[in-house]
Design a protein around this motif. Structure first.
Motif: not given
Length: 98
Positions: A39-53, A55-56, A58-62, A72-77
């Motif tokens: 949504q366009p009015d979603t705060p940027v920090p929320a978007k960043v947290a969503y995409w970083l969690s 990415a962590y 999905v990507f192979p570094f752990d 992975d479960i803890v970071v995504l949660t």
């Protein structure tokens, strides 16, 4: 000794079932949050947290070796909880008159 192996087998199956159920639950939450985050009015920090969690997860570094998906479960949660609280705060603030 055979009883020990049978018990360990049952425990392993239960742990796998729990991980699968948690993964399915998180997948449903992820799809719902995806719609809200875009949504366009979603705060940027929320978007960043969503995409970083995401990415962590999905990507192979752990932090822990790959067969252990606990990190992975803890970071995504954690990311989904932060996004939920951020969106709730945004909704609450939007409803209050200035």
């Amino acid at each position: 000794m055979e009883s020990l192996w049978a018990t360990l087998g049952v425990v392993a199956v239960v742990v796998i079932i729990v991980f699968v159920l948690v993964a399915l639950f998180l997948a449903v939450k992820l799809v719902r949050k995806h719609r809200q985050v875009h949504q366009p009015d979603t705060p940027v920090p929320a978007k960043v947290a969503y995409w970083l969690s995401l990415a962590y997860t999905v990507f192979p570094f752990d932090l822990l070796p790959d067969p252990v998906y606990f990190d992975d479960i803890v970071v995504l949660t954690g990311g989904l909880i932060y996004v939920s609280k951020s969106l709730t705060r945004k909704t609450r603030e939007a409803g209050q008159p200035d």
